[in-house]
Design a protein around this motif. Sequence first.
Motif: not given
Length: 352
Positions: A329-333, A338-350
């Motif tokens: 998948l490399n840098d496919d949009d 999908a990676l940003m979804e993971v980031v957003e979920e795990n930054l919740c509360g911060w």
Amino acid sequence: MTEERPARLAHAPADHPMVPPAKIGVLFANLGTPDATDYWSMRRYLNEFLSDQRVIDIPSWKWQPLLQLIILSKRPFTSGENYRSIWNEELDESPLMTITRQQVTKLRKAVDTRYGKDNVVVDFCMRYGNPSTHDVIEEMVAKGCERILFFPLYPQYAGATSATANDQFFRALMAQKRQPAARTAPEYFARPSYIEALAQSVERAYADLERRPDVLVASYHGMPSRYHREGDPYHCQCQKTSRLLRERLGWDKDGIDTTFQSVFGREEWLRPYTVEHVVKLAQAGKKNIAVISPAFSADCIETLEEINGEIREAFEEAGGEFFTYVPCLNDDDAHIAALMEVVEENLCGWIC
């Protein structure tokens, strides 16, 4: 917008050290790469990689003499040759380094858009080689990161990938006088957006072909079968990724074969082995196949040289006629989203 500079805390004495504005860090991690393809660069890289007991869990008193005296006297030459066949000559680096940088450039833009440019620091490190986890953590702390989300770029969890990356992250934190708060992102092997990105990559590849392949082989990086028996969830997560991908594509149960590559040593590894399986497919009359690598977030030596080189050759020598490699998948949009979804979920509360 200019970056905020360190300043003296309000009401602090004149000799108080400057303190950078508080920030959050997001640190992406991948496996690693040698700095160059010469013997000593390859030896340093392989020594660090193969000395990791998460990767090779043989007792050191047994393994290290064999590694130092035999394996590392020969393998840097063959590995260096393999890397040279795929090396990015223009940038003088491995494709994994190039692609990881491209991914993080897009992720940094997405994070800046989501949270503001001065609030979150985004960077990447490698578990083995450079940029090292320790060095990047040092830089992030110096920039004022009081909280860090560490994100191993492995869709499926394995002790030899995700866990050892996390180990190194926490070892790097041990060296800090003022440790930032820390979180680690979980694996994302079954996330709908990740499966969708995989499916779209298959559909794009197939759309460019004159003939539809007889079968899609999903080749995952292998590991000793013993690890699975000892509780590592990797095998099960690989199987689930293949199943979800097949269901999203709307294919029958025989539409995707799950296999494992990169076997090392004499111990029994997860089966079927990709190189043996593609030979059997060719011998059974399936002369047109495609291969995808869902365990890799970026193309690297295992995909570009092993799958699209060695495994392709084995298939063709066995009578196979058409071999299609579906890139990572490399840098496919869709992958970045999908990676940003993971980031957003795990930054919740911060950060909101």
